[in-house]
Design an enzyme around this catalytic site. Structure first.
Site, PDB file in Angstrom:
ATOM      1  N   THR A 271       0.810  -1.215   0.000  1.00 47.87           N
ATOM      2  CA  THR A 271       0.000   0.000   0.000  1.00 47.87           C
ATOM      3  C   THR A 271       0.848   1.273   0.000  1.00 47.87           C
ATOM      4  OG1 THR A 271      -1.627  -1.199   1.289  1.00 47.87           O
ATOM      5  CG2 THR A 271      -1.846   1.195   1.234  1.00 47.87           C
ATOM      6  N   GLY A 526     -23.488  -1.437  30.790  1.00 50.09           N
ATOM      7  CA  GLY A 526     -22.313  -0.729  31.268  1.00 50.09           C
ATOM      8  C   GLY A 526     -21.095  -1.639  31.425  1.00 50.09           C
ATOM      9  N   GLU A 549      -6.221  -6.078   3.897  1.00 49.97           N
ATOM     10  CA  GLU A 549      -6.235  -7.306   3.085  1.00 49.97           C
ATOM     11  C   GLU A 549      -7.378  -7.236   2.073  1.00 49.97           C
ATOM     12  OE1 GLU A 549      -4.192 -10.004   3.305  1.00 49.97           O
ATOM     13  OE2 GLU A 549      -3.296  -9.942   5.291  1.00 49.97           O
TER      14      GLU A 549
HETATM   15  C1  LIG Z   1     -19.101   5.270  31.151  1.00 50.22           C
HETATM   16  C2  LIG Z   1     -20.290   5.162  32.037  1.00 50.22           C
HETATM   17  C3  LIG Z   1     -20.673   6.245  32.783  1.00 50.22           C
HETATM   18  C4  LIG Z   1     -21.764   6.158  33.641  1.00 50.22           C
HETATM   19  N1  LIG Z   1     -22.048   7.203  34.456  1.00 50.22           N
HETATM   20  C5  LIG Z   1     -23.008   7.045  35.403  1.00 50.22           C
HETATM   21  C6  LIG Z   1     -23.199   8.047  36.401  1.00 50.22           C
HETATM   22  O1  LIG Z   1     -22.501   9.053  36.430  1.00 50.22           O
HETATM   23  N2  LIG Z   1     -24.177   7.844  37.325  1.00 50.22           N
HETATM   24  C7  LIG Z   1     -24.943   6.720  37.321  1.00 50.22           C
HETATM   25  O2  LIG Z   1     -25.782   6.597  38.185  1.00 50.22           O
HETATM   26  N3  LIG Z   1     -24.781   5.751  36.412  1.00 50.22           N
HETATM   27  C8  LIG Z   1     -23.816   5.875  35.448  1.00 50.22           C
HETATM   28  N4  LIG Z   1     -23.621   4.875  34.537  1.00 50.22           N
HETATM   29  C9  LIG Z   1     -24.443   3.680  34.600  1.00 50.22           C
HETATM   30  C10 LIG Z   1     -25.407   3.560  33.433  1.00 50.22           C
HETATM   31  O3  LIG Z   1     -26.450   4.467  33.600  1.00 50.22           O
HETATM   32  C11 LIG Z   1     -25.885   2.106  33.360  1.00 50.22           C
HETATM   33  O4  LIG Z   1     -24.840   1.369  32.814  1.00 50.22           O
HETATM   34  C12 LIG Z   1     -27.126   1.944  32.524  1.00 50.22           C
HETATM   35  O5  LIG Z   1     -28.197   2.464  33.222  1.00 50.22           O
HETATM   36  C13 LIG Z   1     -27.409   0.480  32.190  1.00 50.22           C
HETATM   37  O6  LIG Z   1     -27.409  -0.316  33.318  1.00 50.22           O
HETATM   38  P1  LIG Z   1     -26.569  -1.652  33.364  1.00 50.22           P
HETATM   39  O7  LIG Z   1     -25.218  -1.373  32.890  1.00 50.22           O
HETATM   40  O8  LIG Z   1     -26.726  -2.237  34.673  1.00 50.22           O
HETATM   41  O9  LIG Z   1     -27.249  -2.580  32.276  1.00 50.22           O
HETATM   42  P2  LIG Z   1     -28.487  -3.549  32.509  1.00 50.22           P
HETATM   43  O10 LIG Z   1     -29.626  -2.773  32.991  1.00 50.22           O
HETATM   44  O11 LIG Z   1     -28.040  -4.706  33.263  1.00 50.22           O
HETATM   45  O12 LIG Z   1     -28.776  -3.994  31.015  1.00 50.22           O
HETATM   46  C14 LIG Z   1     -27.923  -4.943  30.383  1.00 50.22           C
HETATM   47  C15 LIG Z   1     -28.543  -5.377  29.073  1.00 50.22           C
HETATM   48  O13 LIG Z   1     -29.784  -5.996  29.322  1.00 50.22           O
HETATM   49  C16 LIG Z   1     -30.782  -5.443  28.539  1.00 50.22           C
HETATM   50  N5  LIG Z   1     -32.028  -5.346  29.299  1.00 50.22           N
HETATM   51  C17 LIG Z   1     -32.186  -4.902  30.576  1.00 50.22           C
HETATM   52  N6  LIG Z   1     -33.476  -4.919  30.904  1.00 50.22           N
HETATM   53  C18 LIG Z   1     -34.156  -5.372  29.847  1.00 50.22           C
HETATM   54  C19 LIG Z   1     -35.528  -5.597  29.563  1.00 50.22           C
HETATM   55  N7  LIG Z   1     -36.466  -5.348  30.442  1.00 50.22           N
HETATM   56  N8  LIG Z   1     -35.842  -6.047  28.341  1.00 50.22           N
HETATM   57  C20 LIG Z   1     -34.907  -6.294  27.422  1.00 50.22           C
HETATM   58  N9  LIG Z   1     -33.607  -6.097  27.634  1.00 50.22           N
HETATM   59  C21 LIG Z   1     -33.234  -5.644  28.833  1.00 50.22           C
HETATM   60  C22 LIG Z   1     -30.302  -4.079  28.151  1.00 50.22           C
HETATM   61  O14 LIG Z   1     -30.812  -3.725  26.902  1.00 50.22           O
HETATM   62  C23 LIG Z   1     -28.816  -4.246  28.116  1.00 50.22           C
HETATM   63  O15 LIG Z   1     -28.452  -4.672  26.855  1.00 50.22           O
HETATM   64  C24 LIG Z   1     -22.530   4.969  33.690  1.00 50.22           C
HETATM   65  C25 LIG Z   1     -22.165   3.895  32.885  1.00 50.22           C
HETATM   66  C26 LIG Z   1     -21.064   3.970  32.086  1.00 50.22           C
HETATM   67  C27 LIG Z   1     -20.658   2.772  31.292  1.00 50.22           C
HETATM   68  C1  LIG Z   2      -3.735  -1.158  10.628  1.00 52.45           C
HETATM   69  C2  LIG Z   2      -3.408  -1.318   9.189  1.00 52.45           C
HETATM   70  C3  LIG Z   2      -2.439  -2.213   8.807  1.00 52.45           C
HETATM   71  C4  LIG Z   2      -2.085  -2.352   7.460  1.00 52.45           C
HETATM   72  N1  LIG Z   2      -1.061  -3.180   7.136  1.00 52.45           N
HETATM   73  C5  LIG Z   2      -0.593  -3.174   5.846  1.00 52.45           C
HETATM   74  C6  LIG Z   2       0.579  -3.868   5.506  1.00 52.45           C
HETATM   75  O1  LIG Z   2       1.237  -4.478   6.356  1.00 52.45           O
HETATM   76  N2  LIG Z   2       0.976  -3.843   4.223  1.00 52.45           N
HETATM   77  C7  LIG Z   2       0.293  -3.169   3.266  1.00 52.45           C
HETATM   78  O2  LIG Z   2       0.711  -3.185   2.123  1.00 52.45           O
HETATM   79  N3  LIG Z   2      -0.831  -2.482   3.548  1.00 52.45           N
HETATM   80  C8  LIG Z   2      -1.285  -2.456   4.822  1.00 52.45           C
HETATM   81  N4  LIG Z   2      -2.412  -1.740   5.148  1.00 52.45           N
HETATM   82  C9  LIG Z   2      -3.107  -0.973   4.105  1.00 52.45           C
HETATM   83  C10 LIG Z   2      -4.452  -1.568   3.728  1.00 52.45           C
HETATM   84  O3  LIG Z   2      -4.280  -2.717   3.002  1.00 52.45           O
HETATM   85  C11 LIG Z   2      -5.244  -0.484   2.988  1.00 52.45           C
HETATM   86  O4  LIG Z   2      -5.668   0.426   3.935  1.00 52.45           O
HETATM   87  C12 LIG Z   2      -6.422  -1.051   2.247  1.00 52.45           C
HETATM   88  O5  LIG Z   2      -5.975  -1.750   1.136  1.00 52.45           O
HETATM   89  C13 LIG Z   2      -7.390   0.028   1.772  1.00 52.45           C
HETATM   90  O6  LIG Z   2      -6.734   1.015   1.069  1.00 52.45           O
HETATM   91  P1  LIG Z   2      -6.962   2.546   1.438  1.00 52.45           P
HETATM   92  O7  LIG Z   2      -6.799   2.709   2.873  1.00 52.45           O
HETATM   93  O8  LIG Z   2      -6.106   3.356   0.554  1.00 52.45           O
HETATM   94  O9  LIG Z   2      -8.467   2.805   1.078  1.00 52.45           O
HETATM   95  P2  LIG Z   2      -9.058   3.226  -0.335  1.00 52.45           P
HETATM   96  O10 LIG Z   2      -8.689   2.219  -1.335  1.00 52.45           O
HETATM   97  O11 LIG Z   2      -8.715   4.638  -0.584  1.00 52.45           O
HETATM   98  O12 LIG Z   2     -10.605   3.116  -0.057  1.00 52.45           O
HETATM   99  C14 LIG Z   2     -11.265   4.121   0.714  1.00 52.45           C
HETATM  100  C15 LIG Z   2     -12.755   3.922   0.635  1.00 52.45           C
HETATM  101  O13 LIG Z   2     -13.191   4.034  -0.703  1.00 52.45           O
HETATM  102  C16 LIG Z   2     -13.965   2.944  -1.083  1.00 52.45           C
HETATM  103  N5  LIG Z   2     -13.645   2.569  -2.458  1.00 52.45           N
HETATM  104  C17 LIG Z   2     -12.451   2.456  -3.037  1.00 52.45           C
HETATM  105  N6  LIG Z   2     -12.574   2.043  -4.293  1.00 52.45           N
HETATM  106  C18 LIG Z   2     -13.889   1.888  -4.532  1.00 52.45           C
HETATM  107  C19 LIG Z   2     -14.643   1.471  -5.646  1.00 52.45           C
HETATM  108  N7  LIG Z   2     -14.094   1.109  -6.771  1.00 52.45           N
HETATM  109  N8  LIG Z   2     -15.981   1.408  -5.503  1.00 52.45           N
HETATM  110  C20 LIG Z   2     -16.557   1.761  -4.367  1.00 52.45           C
HETATM  111  N9  LIG Z   2     -15.900   2.164  -3.284  1.00 52.45           N
HETATM  112  C21 LIG Z   2     -14.576   2.222  -3.362  1.00 52.45           C
HETATM  113  C22 LIG Z   2     -13.603   1.830  -0.148  1.00 52.45           C
HETATM  114  O14 LIG Z   2     -14.689   0.997   0.062  1.00 52.45           O
HETATM  115  C23 LIG Z   2     -13.228   2.574   1.112  1.00 52.45           C
HETATM  116  O15 LIG Z   2     -14.372   2.739   1.867  1.00 52.45           O
HETATM  117  C24 LIG Z   2      -2.772  -1.607   6.482  1.00 52.45           C
HETATM  118  C25 LIG Z   2      -3.763  -0.728   6.867  1.00 52.45           C
HETATM  119  C26 LIG Z   2      -4.068  -0.547   8.204  1.00 52.45           C
HETATM  120  C27 LIG Z   2      -5.079   0.471   8.569  1.00 52.45           C
END
Ligand SMILES: Cc1cc2nc3c(=O)[nH]c(=O)nc-3n(C[C@H](O)[C@H](O)[C@H](O)COP(=O)(O)OP(=O)(O)OC[C@H]3O[C@@H](n4cnc5c(N)ncnc54)[C@H](O)[C@@H]3O)c2cc1C
Ligand SMILES: Cc1cc2nc3c(=O)[nH]c(=O)nc-3n(C[C@H](O)[C@H](O)[C@H](O)COP(=O)(O)OP(=O)(O)OC[C@H]3O[C@@H](n4cnc5c(N)ncnc54)[C@H](O)[C@@H]3O)c2cc1C
Lengths: 756, 756
Positions: A271, A526, A549
């Site tokens: 690339t 969370g 790739e």
């Molecule tokens: C970065 C971060 C910052 C936060 N900051 C705060 C903060 O400052 N103060 C604070 O009080 N809290 C904070 N929280 C907590 C946050 O509000 C809770 O994570 C959130 O309310 C979800 O609760 P839980 O993680 O226990 O998930 P859960 O309630 O356990 O849910 C887990 C999964 O179960 C699913 N689920 C739960 N119930 C049901 C249902 N009845 N039906 C279908 N699916 C269900 C949910 O969709 C979810 O995918 C923070 C969390 C994070 C990650």
């Molecule tokens: C972490 C990492 C590791 C890598 N390691 C290697 C390595 O070891 N050796 C190496 O040779 N390369 C490496 N690469 C490069 C990697 O292979 C390229 O990033 C990849 O081939 C895509 O090329 P590009 O980033 O230039 O994207 P582009 O080709 O510019 O594509 C950008 C966007 O345009 C779209 N697009 C492009 N052409 C078309 C089209 N004809 N029709 C519709 N949409 C299109 C694509 O879908 C994409 O969303 C690495 C890249 C990363 C990020």
């Protein structure tokens, strides 16, 4: 009853009116009682917080003595409580009229009596239930399933699993990039010492000539840190692999052993900043100098700098560099050269400029870098010359005459890498789904009053979210094993088909990983956001799998072109045309008549019939193929160029590629089940396969409906069938992820490995 | 011609046969010529690489002299070249028969002559084109659009934009967590000094009583680092906001000024390890001790520890703690208390244990932590007593009698936070789409031979990927402004509806952000993976928006319940029942007959008609509502409890909520356009609105087809219409993202702000 009425704080005027009227008519109430009750009904002065609390207390206390049968209705329960509280006095309100009136009020309030009673009585601490109790034994032998999935490379997979479970491989979060990179290098070296890096090379160079084994190793390593897997792939697959596959004995002897042992860290430098997907247009030049019998590697412009190159920022000492070969003013297209980029004490070689790509979204354990060449000279023998040779006096020769075929043959070396990425993406998806399903069998949230909260996996929405992803993982597993087999056993005439399969499955599996990990994170709330639970790394690291790739969107178009040419030609757009015309003409007959009975059939036996399912997949693929050909032909007939015609049909072609890949995946899943000797395994696999097939049809039901392949009623029946399959799989789900065989140490996510 | 034939290295036997036969019949060829040509056609000994290269060279050289008209066909071109090479000799093959034969061969090869010629002739360096040339001026006044989007809070938005563009706010990648947290705190303090934190508080406490302005600030801050936005929200919205909204004058006087200036860093401690979404079941206890007139805060079990609490790990000195109030053995439900957790030199207060949540997937600039209380005593006045009071002798009183209504009123304080999160999610999506669209107007990859490579934004697949996301961003913008207005102006009777709207739009906007950022990253290829281009942080930081401030899946169910009760009741499932019954009975008449003409109409005017679009959205919502009611009623009639019935209909209810929110979004977008005074703006907005509406219908076309609302042909017409809209929007796209007004300094992504 009034407690219930007021408990949510709102009684509408009409509700109040009705209740008032009813009360007025009750002969069994004294006037003063009516006044008190009417007072309680006044929206202007509703009962106070304290009053409601008191009511509740009285009700609850009496409730303890109430008979179970009375709890079925709010009315009976009310009477029972009154009886308990006031003794005989209560008789006058147990008359039939009184009961009826009260029941009518219950109706107006719109509550279910038994439930209301339950709600009132149950504020005691919820019981908590042992999660283990909630989960029955597996319906199948988990270790047998694991053996089935491990397939022919069970031995090497087991070895890698053991290695990765070693404390050396423990994860650490929040460490700085420099430390992280060294750690990944050290890990990689450990794997190399175990002979895993060289596995696919010939025995003479420390390998076992086991290409299939190498892919299995890459897949298993990907259960662990993905930086490790990528570094492993860059070093042994891309760098070593290019030396092995593009070079000849002279290169093998000189470099292959050291590449396999990681004595010689290397890069695969294809690339460039300006040229990613379109490799053909790279700008780096390798000019042959007949005087000195050297190639001069040069970066002619900024857009020609090599970019994103793994191992280039720090560790790589040599690079397989792709460049435009020029001999005496003639250009011969893209070729690969071995170029030393760092000397033994790790400083850049003269003329080579190296730069770190810096912080990335993920994979920060891999040192990606940039390379510029300023007239760097390398000896003539550093051309990887399996497919092309330049003689000392500058005569070019190649066993492959066609420049484009030569180009694609050289790129063919990427196929192995693509398969590894597809496999690694699957592993990442499996890790995520394992964590999410295990958590969902332990975490409880919400629930009806008085009983333990509901397990997440018992929510239909949660089942719908996770179980199709589990089915996908199994489906892709079978497909990738098929691909790896086809790859290892390929002969020249298969080459194109294998390439197309690899391109398609790489895209399919990497998109699936992105989607799966996303849903799994969300479904862990969370907890899923904490680094220790792995989703952060899984997401960020696997994110790029859809791009490198081979970018998925680009690959999918190659797949479609492969289908249009029946894998015959090397993506030569001009050559596609003949076949497109042929297909377009076949169109009228090729899309078979739909049978109106079948489009309507909704019974379970039919929906679960493999013939219906694969018939639907095949129909869609065929239909999209024929109509793509027609659309292309129409444009060409209008005088458009093929490039333009293809671009205009892009989205159609991408859909075609999806349809093809899904058909292959389903076919391989079905074949795997057919060949499965253990009926218990086959049964649960069949459930998964049904879920896979139907949820894919459902996902694309717009297409099937639009084209009359199914009718509305059938689409609805499919939805219900999926709900049912989810329910059926629910109790085996946790066992099905166990069968992926990811050790607790490797999985490492606390929410998946222990009760917190 | 043979060069073309062999150029991809494969000629099939039948192709060779046909060509051979044709050749044999050509009288104008001498026998020896025929032998040479036949030799070239032998698949056993195809022309060599050198030979092909030579042919190409000769062709190219002659080609330079060839006339333009001859380049239209391979045959003519061949003849022209022959003429140039061999002079008059060539005459014998310009006979009509010869031409015809050659044309037939061209046909067999399946190539388009003019294109083949172009391919052959064009290996010279591609021209590169100035990207600016490719983009016409905006069809509208960009700054007028920005003004329209900024709305009534343009002034404060402008101020925040200016601030964030200051070098102080420069991003840095790969810095360690400790440094990052301090930086975010310092940034936050800077914003507070500008009076932005206290904005929504009364003037007496340093604010401007400008709630709408505060939301606008949060939205604008979210163009920058999202850790900053979240820390800002936790401090001023959740902590300060809870003091303001749940407390009374005594608390305001004591704490509000310091909260707004960040003198007093605070937490909002609701969630517990075991109790996230289900706040009602939290376990932390606040026991009133009449003796000392204190509350005793206590963590009775590990699952009761406060978890994920922003500001708790490091900076918070006080916390609004939610706990179960108990007075003399009676439980009064969840209430909020102000609890000091660190003293002035930042050590934990006695009885308070604090722990860092550790590394997170993102938002590592926010110090989330855990809190345990071991019989921590706080004075009675630390109960935030706006909605409930405990007198010194332990008498409980509340202006809201119903415990459940009180609970929901207290949770109502979260609504502002939810709106801010919805707005911040939109900002994150806007940042991503701005980067991706700008990049797509600069990056070229692939292209027909001989001309500059194609701009990414000219690929239909790329347009399809990005432009609907741009439309979504505009659509949500209008909807959120409507929500904020409703929120700021809400009266008691609106409260429920506003809560439902906020819950739904928070979910909608956060899911949209996740999806948008994902697609945008993928569409920037490898560049998108570098930290400097922002997607890494945008993705990881916004990831949790779907979970916190109410998990989306949980919120969507609340939305559905709100709809089932027409926003009347506080999510009281029992009370829902009456309405469900009513709705279910109305069902037969409510879903209006479909007009078969309309289901089939495919003309552009119809598809772009707002009535058709909003009719479809309304129909879907209404249909899902009525059928949900029917399904619920059926289950209840079967004797199931409401809890169970609701759970069984979960997925249906979630779909209903989606349909409702999308309807509101479309409605507000249409309204916004209607009110837009500038016709140029209105025109381009209408394009976006059409794209939004139709792409949403397309996304859910399975539903519309399944339910007979549209027919197959119409679905296909919608697809074509979307393609067309994408094309129409293509040239304004870059101007439309400019109108989001994200400064280059804030956007910071090199691929979006400069040519590399
Ligand atoms: C970065 C971060 C910052 C936060 N900051 C705060 C903060 O400052 N103060 C604070 O009080 N809290 C904070 N929280 C907590 C946050 O509000 C809770 O994570 C959130 O309310 C979800 O609760 P839980 O993680 O226990 O998930 P859960 O309630 O356990 O849910 C887990 C999964 O179960 C699913 N689920 C739960 N119930 C049901 C249902 N009845 N039906 C279908 N699916 C269900 C949910 O969709 C979810 O995918 C923070 C969390 C994070 C990650
Ligand atoms: C972490 C990492 C590791 C890598 N390691 C290697 C390595 O070891 N050796 C190496 O040779 N390369 C490496 N690469 C490069 C990697 O292979 C390229 O990033 C990849 O081939 C895509 O090329 P590009 O980033 O230039 O994207 P582009 O080709 O510019 O594509 C950008 C966007 O345009 C779209 N697009 C492009 N052409 C078309 C089209 N004809 N029709 C519709 N949409 C299109 C694509 O879908 C994409 O969303 C690495 C890249 C990363 C990020």
């Amino acid at each position: 009853m009034l407690y219930v009425a007021w408990s949510d704080g709102v009684l509408t005027p009409s509700e109040i009116d009705t209740i008032r009227n009813k009360l007025q008519k009750q002969d069994w109430l004294t006037d003063s009682e009516k006044t008190i009750l009417a007072g309680w009904l006044s929206p202007a002065s509703p009962p106070s917080a304290k009053q409601l609390q008191n009511w509740l207390k009285i009700i609850r206390e009496s409730g303890k003595q109430a008979s179970e049968s009375s709890k079925q209705s709010l009315v009976n329960f009310g009477i029972e409580i009154a009886r308990i509280g006031a003794g005989d006095q209560v008789k006058r309100c147990t008359t039939p009229e009184a009961c009826e009136a009260l029941e009518e009020i219950e109706e107006v309030l719109g509550v279910v009596g038994s439930e209301a009673v339950r709600n009132i009585l149950s504020d005691e601490k919820r019981p908590t239930e042992e999660p283990s109790l909630a989960f029955p034994e597996a319906s199948f032998d988990v270790s047998a399933m694991m053996k089935l999935l491990d397939g022919e490379h069970a031995g090497i997979r087991h070895k890698v699993r053991r290695l990765l479970s070693d404390p050396t491989f423990r994860y650490e979060y929040g460490i700085d990039t420099a430390t992280y990179r060294e750690r990944v290098l050290a890990w990689c070296t450990k794997l190399a010492r175990q002979g895993l890096g060289a596995l696919s090379y010939p025995e003479a160079y420390g390998g076992k000539a086991d290409l299939g084994g190498f892919i299995a190793v890459a897949e298993t390593v990907a259960f662990h840190d993905l930086s490790l897997m990528i570094k492993f792939g860059v070093q042994f697959g891309l760098f070593g692999g290019s030396v092995y596959q593009l070079g000849t004995e002279i290169h093998h002897k000189k470099y292959l052993r050291d590449a396999g042992s990681l004595e010689l860290a290397g890069c695969f430098a294809m690339t460039e900043l300006g040229h990613g997907s379109n490799v053909n247009d790279i700008e780096t030049i390798a000019l042959y100098d007949r005087e000195t019998e050297e190639f001069i590697l040069h970066t002619p412009s900024e857009s020609a700098r090599k970019d994103y190159i793994g191992n280039a920022a720090l560790h790589g000492r040599m690079a397989t560099v792709f460049a435009q070969l020029e001999i005496e003013g003639d250009s011969y297209g893209v070729h690969a050269f071995l170029v030393p980029i760092r000397d033994s004490d790790n400083s850049p070689m003269p003329g080579v400029q190296l730069e770190d790509c810096g912080e990335k979204m993920g994979l920060n354990g891999v040192d990606n870098g940039r390379i510029w060449f300023d007239h760097v000279r390398i000896p003539r023998e550093n051309l990887l010359n399996r497919f092309a040779e330049v003689s000392s006096d500058g005569i070019y020769s190649s066993p492959i005459a066609s420049a484009s075929q030569r180009f694609f043959t050289m790129l063919g070396t990427l196929v192995g890498g693509r398969i590894s990425i597809a496999a690694a993406a699957l592993s990442a998806a499996k890790s995520a789904i394992t964590i999410a399903i295990r958590y969902a069998t332990r975490r409880r949230q919400f629930g009806p009053p008085g009983v333990a909260e509901t397990l997440l996996l018992d929510y239909p929405s949660h089942q719908r979210r996770l179980l199709p992803l589990l089915a996908n993982a199994y489906a892709i597993d079978f497909a990738l094993k098929y691909l790896a087999r086809r790859y290892v056993e390929r002969r020249e005439e298969d080459q194109r088909e294998v390439e197309v399969l690899a391109a398609g499955l790489k895209s399919h599996s990497s998109w699936n990983a992105t989607h799966t990990i996303q849903e799994c994170r969300e479904s862990c709330g969370g907890k899923g956001y904490l680094a220790e639970n792995r989703f952060g790394a899984l997401k960020a690291d696997s994110e790029i799998f859809t791009t490198f790739e081979g970018d998925n969107i680009v690959l999918m178009q190659l797949v479609a072109k492969g289908l249009l040419t029946k894998f015959r030609h090397q993506f030569d757009e001009m050559k596609v045309l003949g076949l497109v015309k042929y297909l377009a003409e076949r169109a009228a007959t090729a899309i078979s008549e739909l049978n109106p009975v079948v489009t309507r059939m909704t019974d379970e036996a039919h929906l679960l019939d493999a013939d219906f399912q694969s018939g639907a997949f095949k129909y869609r693929e065929n239909h999209l193929l024929i109509t793509a050909a027609k659309r292309l032909k129409k444009r060409i007939d209008e005088g458009k160029g093929t490039y333009e015609a293809f671009i205009e049909c892009q989205n159609h072609l991408i859909n075609l590629a999806h349809a093809y890949i899904e058909r292959v995946v389903l076919e391989q899943f079905l074949r795997g089940i057919e060949q499965c000797p253990d009926p218990a395994l086959a049964d649960v696999l069949k459930l998964l396969c049904n879920l896979f097939a139907l949820s894919r049809i459902e996902k694309d039901k717009g297409w099937f409906l639009e084209n009359g392949y199914i009718e509305g009623a059938k689409a609805k029946a499919i939805r219900r069938q999926i709900d049912k399959l989810c329910l059926e799989l629910r109790s085996d789900a946790v066992h099905l992820v166990d069968a992926f065989g990811i050790s607790d140490e490797t999985l490492a996510a606390p929410i998946a490995t222990k009760m917190y």
